[in-house]
Structure formats: structure tokens, C-alpha cells
Design a protein around this motif. Structure first.
Motif, PDB file in Angstrom:
ATOM      1  N   LEU A   2      -3.168  -7.726   1.557  1.00 21.11           N
ATOM      2  CA  LEU A   2      -1.716  -7.710   1.423  1.00 21.11           C
ATOM      3  C   LEU A   2      -1.043  -8.383   2.617  1.00 21.11           C
ATOM      4  N   TRP A   6       1.943 -11.000   1.878  1.00 21.46           N
ATOM      5  CA  TRP A   6       3.341 -10.541   1.842  1.00 21.46           C
ATOM      6  C   TRP A   6       3.537  -9.404   2.818  1.00 21.46           C
ATOM      7  N   PRO A   8       7.327  -7.158   4.055  1.00 19.68           N
ATOM      8  CA  PRO A   8       8.794  -7.152   4.099  1.00 19.68           C
ATOM      9  C   PRO A   8       9.276  -7.163   5.550  1.00 19.68           C
ATOM     10  N   ALA A  49      -0.822  -2.557   5.693  1.00 15.06           N
ATOM     11  CA  ALA A  49      -0.981  -3.851   5.050  1.00 15.06           C
ATOM     12  C   ALA A  49      -2.331  -4.493   5.363  1.00 15.06           C
ATOM     13  N   ARG A  58       4.415  -3.275  -4.528  1.00 19.64           N
ATOM     14  CA  ARG A  58       5.245  -3.448  -3.335  1.00 19.64           C
ATOM     15  C   ARG A  58       6.284  -2.342  -3.182  1.00 19.64           C
ATOM     16  N   GLU A  59       6.759  -1.811  -4.286  1.00 17.22           N
ATOM     17  CA  GLU A  59       7.704  -0.695  -4.205  1.00 17.22           C
ATOM     18  C   GLU A  59       7.029   0.526  -3.580  1.00 17.22           C
ATOM     19  N   PHE A  61       4.438   0.427  -1.550  1.00  9.55           N
ATOM     20  CA  PHE A  61       4.214   0.091  -0.142  1.00  9.55           C
ATOM     21  C   PHE A  61       5.470   0.367   0.679  1.00  9.55           C
ATOM     22  N   GLU A  62       6.631  -0.011   0.177  1.00  7.07           N
ATOM     23  CA  GLU A  62       7.866   0.205   0.920  1.00  7.07           C
ATOM     24  C   GLU A  62       8.175   1.693   1.066  1.00  7.07           C
ATOM     25  N   SER A  71      13.798  -3.041   0.404  1.00  3.83           N
ATOM     26  CA  SER A  71      13.857  -3.931   1.557  1.00  3.83           C
ATOM     27  C   SER A  71      15.060  -4.868   1.465  1.00  3.83           C
TER      28      SER A  71
END
Length: 989
Positions: A2, A6, A8, A49, A58-59, A61-62, A71
Motif C-alpha cells: 500500500l 497510495w 493520504p 501502510a 482505503r476508507e 485504512f483512514e 481525507s
């Protein structure tokens, strides 16, 4: 992976700035001083990451990072704040490090990581320092290894990574209980040395250092500022010295500055400034060498001249009373009586100090660690240590050995905390009206006035230090974390020799290494080491067996360690840099040994010097790694775009590296490699721009992909076989990004526009401020083919210390125009000769009536001066038309294209008429006004705009549902002045 695909980064930067809000530092930062700790949210992002596959949601992860909003929303709100708009309620969400963690999300991360690695991966930080990285790894429930060379940091790590998970918040309650018993024992012995105040409590005693007057030999104070209180918008209070020249004594009166009876109109003249003193008795100047010589002879004393007291009506000041002086003399006598026994029992630090790179006090006679304390301060710490030793057996008997040792460990930190705020280098903060700690900066700067806290009595310093340390630990223990207890192992030793680990045994290494000469850790840590050795050495003899902190394998650039045997400071600096880079290469080589072939090395790095970046990249490449990504995360206070005076922004760059393929061979720095570097650098900058990163971070972020091209080989050489430095690849990447940015700003291109003008354009477009750091100017200068000295000689910038200021048209203005001959000589090369009335530096300035101009930027700025000289408005337009006609300026030519580009690059503060920076750089408004009437070009829209409908909708939307988070945090949304926030900031007493 990751982290290679990518991150954020912009939103992580927003949360980093929130995390470092004034007065709201995370508890691990307030627990015990350690320097240059990374923000928790950036550390968590680097760890997580590095372990997850690129397709991880990704949601999720945030949410795992603790984001209370997406983000995109976080970045949008921060950008709105940066334009000067006050957003009521701030972000409407907890700061990331405090946000609850969903066990479902943690489970998803563990499952994804286990699928990727074949097991739940282990994370190691071989240079753990204050522990941000291993703490975040442990909170996420990953097996964690923490290694650290410095024993003081090891002691901090043990209390941060082990105790919160093993004992929980209850340990703080037990430490408070035993701390109160300890405080009571101490008070019985020390109370008589700190007289009680009727109806008030002493907040601090304020002292001045004294030396004998060269003429009278009477002790005279060295006071840089007689203010006691200087609140913003409030009434200032000063101490006014009253001198008895016959008796050779002086006292003070406390006065307000004002117009009322008894007030004074201004603070008394300082008696110390710029290294020199002034005698109160004769007003003669006292040379700095005299002051140092007297200090080294033991003739520097101290004099109490004010006492700060807390009253029901607020903080007040009074002059010292006879009882204060009697208590000081009694403490001095008592110390003399007890000191021999204490030294024999090794209760107080008698070790000699080492005059090192960060020392500013050795020359003033502070040659032992006991010298760091006044007599009464040292008496207090001797009693504290003696009573802790006496109390420890009782604590262990009642609590059990494990819990008892942990409690004693927390109480040892109380001593450390109190010492930081109560030594001879602590001082009085006249603005905040509080004590300022020794480590409000990263050195031992000498203080000519210092403050003392009473350890006992109501609101005493010991009670404050006890509550502060225990509260910080309790908050660390209460931080949200995975339900599964983490496996955390701590080791002490050099990161260059991880002998406890087998080859290819680790999945991920995440490290925040020392940054060249940024912090001299061992020298600073010695201050705490000499006390921890006496409070904790019995249980950790392997950590505290040496006289002071070991430093032979400390990976820092310390010039003073190489001065012996070398003739010049430059030679010592070169040797120190080589030593640092050699050790860093060894550290990365050891990381290469212990990592699996598919393992990942993630490095967090913050440094403003390009040389430090080059050294880091070179060490990684030499150790066998290839760099695969760089992610800039703004962690240290950006300036507001509505100020634009100074760019103090600083980013932590998260750099990702992989083990390079064996026998990768030699790469050639030919046209093809250069083209690949340019292509990936430009593509990366464009992608980061689309993701919302600021222009500086777009530039820095391009270095990683550029270095991936460069570091794919064991060696890189020219076609003639010469080795190529990392710096050459960085310069190509910087040039590519600069060219891309210029194309964005100047749609018609800037053909015919000199490098100086391109530099000015890049400064405004990239740094967004009139003042910035030297190394940022150096990087942008290289991008257009100029170094900083050339830009300074050309009269475009002014350099002072580490700061560079771009000069406005008015600042570049010459008093009189050049003659025809002078103008021609300037165009074809200025050579100073007999009869010339101008120096070259003056010739390089501008005047609107000059016959000709050396550069396009000179011509554009002179055009603006012609407008201003005519008073602006219609008259100004007429004058500008005449100027343009005379010098052949018309739409589409280089001058107009440059003006258009500059108007598109300028930050909002310069666009507003009434800001200081807009007044300074008035040429921008002049250009904006004349663009349409002179050249038929519609200027950019500079009208003020409120938040758009998207932002209004966003701000009205709740950040999280009530089911997800029980509380929200309302924060200050104004910009933080980072100059006022020390990295070891703690709660004020």
C-alpha cells in the motif's frame, strides 16, 4: 504494498498539525523529554501502510489512522482555515491519535497483512528514540521489536511500551499514592528552606547571575531584561534595581509600566546584552571575556531579585524579603553539611560534563553536572533521591516486585521532570508568566537569569511534577488500542549490530533515524542519565554502567568529537559527516541483513539540508536498497496563506525502500536515464498536485520515484566511468518539476526569460512566502541553474543566517538612474574601474528611468515602479504606457508573459491591499491593475470569496456518528506559532 501505491499524505499532514496543537501535545510527548519525536499519526501511517497490500480498502485504512472525516474533507477544511477563515468548531472530530479504533477494522488489517506475509508480520524500529513508531505498532496489535542505543531513551521506552499494556492506568494511581508519601517525607526535611507566604503560594523565585564589577568588585547583576510580566495586551511589570553605591549593594522595587502614580515609563536599562555586561555601580561596560573568566574562577554568583506569587487575585510579584535570603543561606549551609555523605553514597551527580556541540554553558563554569543546580536546588534533589531510595523497599514490599519497580520508575521520572524545570538553566517566561524548562531548545544555552520552583508547600514543584508525570502515563495507558495484547520486546544496543536477530528474519523495519547534526542526543541525555543512573541503575545495570551516555556508535554528525588532531573546523565537519554517513550505511546494511528478501524498509526523515538528503539516499543505496517511494507529510507548522511572510513549513518524508536485486550491475547516467528520471519526477509532481499536496511536498515527493530509477543499480557511472552522486539525480528531478510548474503557470512558456526571473516565479509558486530557508532557495536555484550566492550577487535575494528573503521592487530600487554608458556596461559585463560612481551591487539595482535593463524581471519591476511613482490610478497607467512604449513591452512578449505567470503564482496575502506583505510587494497590485489597459489581457480574479457551497455543506455535516465516537474535540483553529512550541512541550506549571 500500500505504501508504494497510495498514502493520504495531505490529510496525514493535517492531523499531524492538529496533533501538535499548543498545549494539547499527546501524552507520550509530555511523559518524559525526548527530542525530535515524530507525530503519532504519521508513525501509525508509516507502520500500517508498510504492512498492508495495495488493494486494502482505503476508507478502512483512514479509519485505522483515526480520521474523523475523510481525507478529502480534512484537507478541504484545513485549506479553508489557511485562507484566514475561522471555522467554528474546528474539524468537529477527535484528533487522530485519540480516536477509538474499531476492532472490526483491526481484524481486517490483521487478516490482510497475514495473507500478504503468510503470518502476522513483525515490525521493528532499530532506533526507537522516544518510541512513537513502536507505540503505534503495538497499539495496532502487531508484534513489535524496539531497539535503542541511548539508555535514557531505553528507560523512556520501557515505561511507554511495556507498563501501559502490562499494568494499565492503575499504575498511575499507585504512583500518585506513593508519590504523596514521598512528598510528605521530603516536605518534613525541606519546608524550612522555603518560607510560607501569607495568603498566597510561591510560584517561582527569580534570580540574576552576578559577577564582580571590574572597578568596585561589588557583585553586579547581568540582566538581559528586567521585565517580570509582559502579557499581550496587558500591563507590563518590571523589577527596578535600586543601587546603594556606598554599601555596594542593590535591591529591587516592583513597578508597573504605565502613567499612574508609582509607575515607570519603561523597563530599566538591561545590564547584559550581546555578550557584554554593564555595572550597576559605575555603568562601565564589562567585556564578555571578563565575565567568562570570572565564572571559570568561581566568582559568578546569583542574586534573588523577585518572587512570583499566586494569590486569589492572580499572579503577583514582590521583591525578596529578609526571610528569603535567610532561607537561601540556611540551604547553602545544610548542603555543605550533607553533601559529603551524599557524594559518598552516590546520590548526587559529581560527574564532569563534556564540552560538546550543543553546550553553551561550559565556558561559564558549569563543568560538573552538580553545577547545573543552585545550592538550594541541589539540596532539594539530594533529599528527593535519598528519600526515594529509603521509600523503595516499602513500595516493593507492599506492591510486589514488578509493580513496585514500575512505581519507582515513574517516581524517577518525576525527578527528571522536576530537574528539567528547576535547574540553573531554567528561566522565567515573561510572556507566559511561567517557568521555562531547560530543554525549551536543543542545547545547554546559558541563562543570565534563572528561576527556581519550591519543591514543597501548596502547589509546590514536586506535586506538579508528580501529577504531570502520572497523568501523562495514565493518558498513554488509556489511548485506544487493539484488544489483543501486543507482543513488545525491547533491546538496548547499536542499530548497526542487531546480534540478537537472525538473517532474513524480519518483515518490516520502520525507523526514524537521527538527522545528521539536528540533535546531539547523548550530550543532551546526559542531563537525565546522571539522575536515572542513581534512581534506576540498580535494576538496569546494563544500561547505566558507564560514566555518561555512550556515544562511540551514536549516528549523529558531531563536529566537536573530531576537532582533536584536525587543524580547522571545516576539516572536523567533513570528518564528522563522513563518520555519520558511515554509521548510517552500517545501520542500513544491518537492516538489509535481517530483512526478508520481500521485506520493506520505511524511513521517516525530516531535514532541511539537501546534503542530509543526499547522505541518506547514498547510505541506503550503498547498503543494498533501492528506493521505491517518498511521501512528504507536513508535520511542522505551515505558515498561513493569509500571512505569507515566512514559510516555516517542514515535512517529514516517509521513504520506502526494498532490498535490491542481487548483482544489479552498473547503470549509466546517460540521456536515457536522465530522461527516465525527468519523466517520473514530473509525473509524480502532477499526481501529488492532484491529491492536494502543497508545491514543496510535490517537489520533495518526486525524489523517491527519481531515486527508484537511480538506485536500481549497484553503481551509477558516466559514460567515461566516473561515479555519479545522488545529488546529480536530485538536481535533475528538481529541474523537471520546476519546468513542469513553470509550464503550468506560464501557458505561453517563458522563452527568453532569464533564470533569475524563473527563480522568483518558482519561489512564489512553490514556497508561497517572501522568506524561506536557505536550503529551499538552494534547491530551487539549482532547478534553474543558479546557486544562492549568484542570486544574492544579482541583487534578487538577501541572505541572513539560514533565512532567504526575496526582495521587492522597492527594495531593489536605486536612488538614481544609470547613465547610457553605465547601462551599456551593465548589459555587456560590469567591470569596476576608475571614475565609476557606482559599485556593481548598486548597478544591479533598478530605477524606472534606467535607459535599459539587464533582465526581464528588472524590466517588469521597473514598469511597476513607474506606475507607483506617478501615484497609481490614471496617471500611473499613463506613466506605465510610456514606459512600455519606450522599452518595447507588448502583449505576448517575455515581460508580459512573466507578469502573467507571477500574478497567477502569488499567494492570497499579496493580493489583498491592506496586508503588510502586499504593501511590501506593491508591484503585484500594480501589474494586476495595468494588465488590461496596457496589454488587453484580463487579469486573474482577486476578489474575496467566501466558502463555496461544497464547503458550507461539508461544514454542516457531522464528522462521525454518535455510535462511532462518544466525544468530539473542540480545538483552536488559528495557526500555531511553532517558534513558541518546543518539541518537548509539557503542561505549564
Amino acid at each position: 504494498m500500500l505504501i508504494e501505491d497510495w498514502l493520504p499524505a495531505a490529510a496525514i499532514g493535517v492531523e499531524c498539525i492538529r496533533e501538535r496543537s499548543t498545549g494539547q501535545q499527546p501524552p507520550d510527548k509530555r511523559f518524559h523529554v525526548w527530542w525530535a519525536r515524530r507525530p503519532l499519526v504519521a508513525s501509525r501511517a508509516a507502520v500500517l501502510a508498510s504492512l498492508l497490500p495495495a488493494d486494502f480498502p482505503r476508507e478502512t485504512f483512514e479509519r485505522l489512522l483515526g480520521f474523523g472525516r475523510s481525507s478529502q474533507e480534512l484537507v478541504a477544511i484545513r485549506e479553508l482555515m489557511n485562507t484566514g477563515v475561522r471555522v467554528d468548531g474546528g474539524f468537529g472530530a477527535l484528533r487522530a491519535f485519540k480516536a477509538p479504533l474499531r476492532e472490526k477494522d483491526i481484524g481486517a488489517a490483521h487478516t490482510a497483512a497475514s495473507r500478504l506475509w503468510g503470518h502476522l508480520p513483525t515490525v521493528m524500529d532499530p532506533m526507537s528514540g522516544g518510541g512513537s513508531i513502536p507505540l503505534e505498532s503495538a497499539r495496532l496489535g502487531f508484534p513489535t521489536l524496539a531497539n535503542e542505543y541511548n539508555p535514557v531513551a531505553c528507560s523512556v521506552l520501557e515505561a511507554t511500551l511495556d507498563y501501559p499494556f502490562r499494568f494499565g492506568p492503575r499504575l498511575a494511581d499507585r504512583a500518585r499514592h506513593w508519590g504523596r508519601a514521598w512528598e510528605k517525607r521530603v516536605a518534613e526535611r525541606l519546608s524550612r528552606f522555603f518560607p510560607k507566604e501569607m495568603g498566597a503560594n510561591v510560584h517561582a523565585y527569580i534570580f540574576a547571575r552576578t559577577v564582580p564589577c571590574p572597578t568596585t568588585e561589588h557583585p553586579t547583576p547581568l540582566v538581559p531584561d528586567w521585565h517580570l510580566s509582559k502579557p499581550k495586551g496587558g500591563v507590563a511589570v518590571v523589577a527596578v534595581p535600586v543601587v546603594d553605591k556606598v554599601a555596594g549593594t542593590w535591591t529591587t522595587e516592583i513597578r508597573k509600566i504605565g502613567d499612574d502614580a508609582g509607575d515607570v515609563s519603561a523597563a530599566p536599562p538591561r545590564t547584559y546584552s550581546r555578550g557584554k555586561g554593564i555595572s550597576l555601580y559605575t555603568r562601565e561596560s564589562i567585556p564578555g571575556d571578563w565575565i567568562k573568566a570570572q565564572a571559570q574562577l568561581g566568582n559568578m554568583g546569583s542574586a534573588l531579585y523577585a518572587v512570583a506569587i499566586k494569590t486569589p487575585q492572580g499572579l503577583k510579584f514582590r521583591p525578596p524579603l529578609p526571610g528569603d535570603f535567610e532561607a537561601l543561606e540556611a540551604a547553602k549551609a545544610q548542603l555543605a553539611q550533607w553533601r559529603g555523605d551524599w557524594e559518598a553514597r552516590n546520590l548526587i551527580p559529581t560527574e564532569n560534563r563534556v564540552k560538546g556541540a550543543c553546550d553553551r554553558s561550559f565556558v561559564y563554569g558549569l563543568t560538573t553536572w552538580a553545577d547545573m543546580f543552585s545550592s538550594r536546588q541541589l539540596l532539594g534533589f539530594g533529599v528527593l533521591m535519598e528519600e526515594l531510595h529509603a521509600l523503595r523497599p516499602t513500595i516493593i514490599a507492599e506492591e510486589g516486585e514488578e509493580t513496585g519497580d514500575a512505581i519507582a520508575h515513574l517516581l524517577a521520572f518525576v525527578i527528571d521532570k522536576f530537574a528539567n524545570w528547576n535547574c540553573i538553566l531554567s528561566s522565567w517566561n515573561v510572556g507566559a508568566q511561567t517557568v521555562r524548562s531547560l530543554f525549551d531548545r536543543h542545547d545547554f544555552s546559558f541563562k543570565f537569569t534563572f528561576s527556581e520552583m519550591a519543591p514543597v508547600a501548596a502547589s509546590g514543584g514536586l506535586a506538579w511534577a508528580l501529577d504531570s508525570a502520572c497523568s501523562a502515563f495514565e493518558e498513554v495507558a488509556k489511548l485506544p488500542r487493539a484488544e489483543m495484547p501486543p507482543s513488545v520486546q525491547l533491546s538496548q544496543g547499536s542499530a548497526a549490530s542487531l546480534i540478537q536477530l537472525a538473517d532474513h528474519s524480519l518483515d518490516a523495519i520502520v525507523v526514524d533515524p537521527p538527522y545528521s547534526d539536528n540533535v546531539q542526543y547523548s550530550e543532551l541525555a546526559d542531563f537525565f542519565y546522571v539522575w536515572l543512573k542513581r534512581s534506576q541503575g540498580h535494576r538496569r545495570p546494563e544500561w547505566f554502567s558507564s560514566l555518561l551516555c555512550e556515544n562511540a556508535e551514536e549516528a549523529v554528525k558531531n563536529d566537536t568529537r573530531f576537532r582533536a588532531g584536525l587543524k580547522t573546523a571545516k576539516a572536523a565537519a567533513t570528518a564528522a559527516q563522513a563518520h555519520y554517513q558511515h554509521l548510517m550505511t552500517q545501520v542500513f546494511a544491518e537492516a538489509h541483513r535481517v530483512l526478508r528478501s520481500e521485506g520493506v524498509l520505511t524511513v521517516m526523515f525530516t531535514h532541511k539540508k539537501q546534503e542530509a538528503w543526499e547522505a541518506l539516499f547514498a547510505s541506503l543505496i550503498d547498503a543494498g536498497f533501492t528506493i521505491t517511494a517518498t511521501w512528504p507529510v507536513m508535520t511542522e507548522g505551515a505558515h498561513s496563506l493569509h500571512q505569507a511572510k515566512k514559510n516555516a513549513a517542514q515535512s517529514t518524508v516517509i521513504l520506502v525502500a526494498r532490498v535490491r536485486t542481487a548483482k544489479a550491475g552498473i547503470g549509466y547516467f546517460d540521456a536515457a536515464m536522465k530522461a527516465r528520471i525527468r519523466a517520473v519526477a514530473e509525473a509524480t509532481a502532477e499526481r501529488l498536485s492532484a491529491e492536494g499536496l502543497n508545491p514543496v511536498d510535490q517537489l520533495v515527493g518526486s525524489f523517491g520515484p527519481a531515486m527508484e530509477v537511480f538506485s536500481a543499480y549497484d553503481k551509477v557511472r558516466t559514460d567515461t566511468g566516473d561515479p555519479v552522486s545522488v545529488g546529480a539525480a536530485i538536481d535533475i528531478a528538481a529541474d523537471a518539476v520546476a519546468s513542469w510548474r513553470i509550464r503550468q503557470l506560464a501557458k505561453g512558456g517563458l522563452q527568453g526569460v532569464e533564470a533569475e526571473a524563473q527563480f522568483a516565479l518558482l519561489c512564489w509558486a512553490t514556497l508561497r512566502a517572501a522568506q524561506f530557508r536557505f536550503n529551499e532557495a538552494k534547491l530551487l536555484g539549482h532547478a534553474v541553474g543558479m546557486d544562492v550566492s549568484s542570486l544574492q550577487q544579482a541583487g534578487l535575494i538577501a541572505v541572513k543566517a539560514d533565512n532567504v528573503n526575496i526582495l521587492s521592487a522597492s527594495e531593489r530600487r536605486r536612488d538614481a538612474p544609470l547613465s547610457e554608458d553605465e547601462a551599456q556596461q551593465l548589459l555587456f559585463g560590469w567591470t569596476h574601474g576608475d571614475g565609476k560612481r557606482l559599485k556593481k551591487t548598486d548597478a544591479l539595482k533598478i530605477h524606472p528611468r534606467d535607459p535599459a535593463f539587464r533582465t526581464i524581471l528588472d524590466k517588469a519591476q521597473a514598469l511597476a515602479l513607474a506606475y507607483s511613482d506617478a501615484g497609481g490610478g490614471a496617471a500611473g497607467i499613463g506613466a506605465a504606457k510610456s514606459f512600455a512604449l519606450k522599452h518595447g513591452i507588448k502583449a505576448g512578449d517575455p515581460t508580459v508573459r512573466l507578469i502573467e505567470a507571477l500574478l497567477g503564482a502569488v499567494p492570497p496575502a499579496v493580493r489583498r491591499e491592506k496586508t503588510a506583505v502586499a504593501t511590501q510587494f506593491a508591484e503585484f497590485r500594480a501589474w494586476h491593475t495595468m494588465l488590461l489597459p496596457l496589454f488587453g489581457i484580463t487579469p486573474p480574479d482577486w476578489s474575496e470569496k467566501g466558502p463555496d457551497q461544497f464547503m458550507l455543506d461539508l461544514l454542516s455535516r457531522p464528522a462521525v456518528s454518535a455510535d462511532d465516537e462518544k466525544e468530539t474535540e473542540v480545538e483552536e483553529v488559528e495557526e500555531v506559532d511553532e517558534d513558541d512550541v518546543a518539541e518537548d512541550e509539557e503542561e505549564e506549571r
